[in-house]
Design an enzyme around this catalytic site. Structure first.
Site, PDB file in Angstrom:
ATOM      1  N   HIS A   1      38.463  46.464  41.536  1.00  0.00           N
ATOM      2  CA  HIS A   1      37.385  46.255  42.944  1.00  0.00           C
ATOM      3  C   HIS A   1      37.585  46.824  43.923  1.00  0.00           C
ATOM      4  O   HIS A   1      37.937  46.712  45.102  1.00  0.00           O
ATOM      5  CB  HIS A   1      38.079  44.534  42.896  1.00  0.00           C
ATOM      6  CG  HIS A   1      37.328  43.785  44.285  1.00  0.00           C
ATOM      7  ND1 HIS A   1      36.418  43.900  44.328  1.00  0.00           N
ATOM      8  CD2 HIS A   1      37.377  43.447  45.637  1.00  0.00           C
ATOM      9  CE1 HIS A   1      35.503  43.159  45.257  1.00  0.00           C
ATOM     10  NE2 HIS A   1      35.949  43.236  46.142  1.00  0.00           N
TER      11      HIS A   1
ATOM     12  N   GLY B   1      40.098  32.661  58.947  1.00  0.00           N
ATOM     13  CA  GLY B   1      39.073  34.017  59.197  1.00  0.00           C
ATOM     14  C   GLY B   1      37.480  33.709  58.697  1.00  0.00           C
ATOM     15  O   GLY B   1      37.375  33.053  57.735  1.00  0.00           O
TER      16      GLY B   1
ATOM     17  N   ASP C   1      32.253  40.956  42.190  1.00  0.00           N
ATOM     18  CA  ASP C   1      31.690  41.812  41.919  1.00  0.00           C
ATOM     19  C   ASP C   1      30.205  41.507  40.712  1.00  0.00           C
ATOM     20  O   ASP C   1      29.415  41.678  40.447  1.00  0.00           O
ATOM     21  CB  ASP C   1      32.643  42.714  41.561  1.00  0.00           C
ATOM     22  CG  ASP C   1      33.700  43.744  41.218  1.00  0.00           C
ATOM     23  OD1 ASP C   1      32.897  43.687  42.955  1.00  0.00           O
ATOM     24  OD2 ASP C   1      35.005  43.729  41.976  1.00  0.00           O
TER      25      ASP C   1
ATOM     26  N   ARG D   1      27.249  39.487  42.251  1.00  0.00           N
ATOM     27  CA  ARG D   1      26.218  40.472  42.755  1.00  0.00           C
ATOM     28  C   ARG D   1      25.797  41.466  41.975  1.00  0.00           C
ATOM     29  O   ARG D   1      24.147  41.558  42.204  1.00  0.00           O
ATOM     30  CB  ARG D   1      27.436  42.000  43.419  1.00  0.00           C
ATOM     31  CG  ARG D   1      27.465  41.817  44.759  1.00  0.00           C
ATOM     32  CD  ARG D   1      28.787  42.604  45.517  1.00  0.00           C
ATOM     33  NE  ARG D   1      28.692  41.943  46.647  1.00  0.00           N
ATOM     34  CZ  ARG D   1      29.842  42.711  47.385  1.00  0.00           C
ATOM     35  NH1 ARG D   1      31.036  43.464  46.862  1.00  0.00           N
ATOM     36  NH2 ARG D   1      30.571  42.569  48.852  1.00  0.00           N
TER      37      ARG D   1
END
Length: 323
Positions: free
Chosen positions: A185, A19, A158, A161
């Protein structure tokens, strides 16, 4: 005490390896000296992905496994399994909209883990993490092999970022910025503790509110920018690899390895909660807890708890009601 070898012989499986996250994540893992065997599983394309990665001049052996009947062989002997499988968000979707599809995928994959590598560290990326971690735990309980210190919801993106955004605003080197992010999350359950940032940073309240909102909605920012072509894949692969490498370092005996992760927890009213964790040879060595926080952050925790509890219950109920 003998010196531990710096190079580990970790056997790592990636479930969902073909993926959008799985391929770049597998590339990063193949590139690491910590990994000696990389087994890749998906329901399509894994023989091709494995053939491609196997030509890279690093020592990890790579093998692809295709379809449910090959999943047990992919997992046997694994030390760590990382699960980016599932469907991504499209514009207008919340992570919870993925629940029905991804809950089934995660339940099936983790059942195979419980049967074939019950001792392995399990790192779940598949959203909604706030529900897929309770699902994983309940599945492991059903199989009688549950160990809360070895099941991790990967919330590292998180943190990544938050570090990037703070560094950008303050003109700092992002590699030296560390913002703990606690809670869950998804949306407002993502609680960046800017007050605990190292190095210490100060923001006026309006800027702090905007920054916090951007960290919470950063995933949606990417979903919108990709305009229907998926969600965060490259940054998620980076963050997933960062977490896996930290865990492998800790398993290898490196001391002082700390990462935030969504795990079984006694830190709040929620039975699962992300906080900084000291990692060790057996997974979670010590939950470092929430620590000293600002009133703004305290308020965010209070607001997040009802949503978190509901997502956790939804995951637990899903496994209870499974055939």
């Amino acid at each position: 005490m003998q010196e531990l070898p710096l190079v580990n012989n970790a056997k790592v499986a990636v479930l969902g390896a073909s993926g959008g996250i799985g391929q770049p994540l597998s590339l990063l893992l193949k590139n690491s000296p910590l990994v000696s065997r990389l087994t890749l599983y998906d329901i399509a394309h894994t023989p091709g992905v494995a053939a491609d990665l196997s030509h890279i001049e690093t020592r990890a052996s790579v093998k692809g496994y295709l379809g449910p009947e090959q999943l047990p062989d992919c997992l046997k002997g694994c030390d760590l399994v990382v699960i980016p499988a599932g469907v991504p968000r499209k514009p207008g979707m919340t992570r919870d909209d993925l629940f029905n599809t991804n809950a089934t995928i995660v339940a099936n994959l983790t059942a195979a883990c419980a049967q074939n590598c019950p001792e392995a560290m399990i790192c779940v990326i598949a959203n909604p993490v706030n529900s897929t971690i309770p699902i994983t735990s309940e599945v492991f309980k059903k199989h009688g092999v549950y160990n809360p210190n070895k099941i991790f919801g990967v919330t590292t993106l998180d943190v990544v970022r938050a570090n990037a955004f703070v560094a950008e605003l303050k003109g700092l080197d992002p590699a030296r910025v560390n913002v703990p992010v606690i809670g869950g999350h998804a949306g407002k359950t993502i609680i960046p503790l800017i007050s605990q940032c190292t190095p210490k940073v100060e923001f006026p309240q309006d800027q702090l509110t905007t920054l916090t909102g951007r960290i919470q909605e950063a995933g949606t920012e990417v979903v919108k920018a990709k305009a229907g072509a998926g969600s965060a894949t490259l940054s998620m692969a980076y963050a997933g690899a960062r977490f896996v490498f930290s865990l492998l370092d800790a398993i290898n005996g490196k001391e002082g390895v700390v990462e935030c992760s969504f795990v079984k927890s006694q830190e709040t009213d929620c039975s699962y909660f992300s906080t900084p964790l000291l990692l060790g040879k057996k997974g979670v060595e010590k939950n470092l807890g929430i620590g000293k926080i600002s009133s703004f952050e305290e308020k965010m925790i209070a607001e997040a708890i009802p949503e978190l509890k509901a997502s956790i219950k939804k995951g637990e109920d899903f496994v209870k009601n499974m055939k």
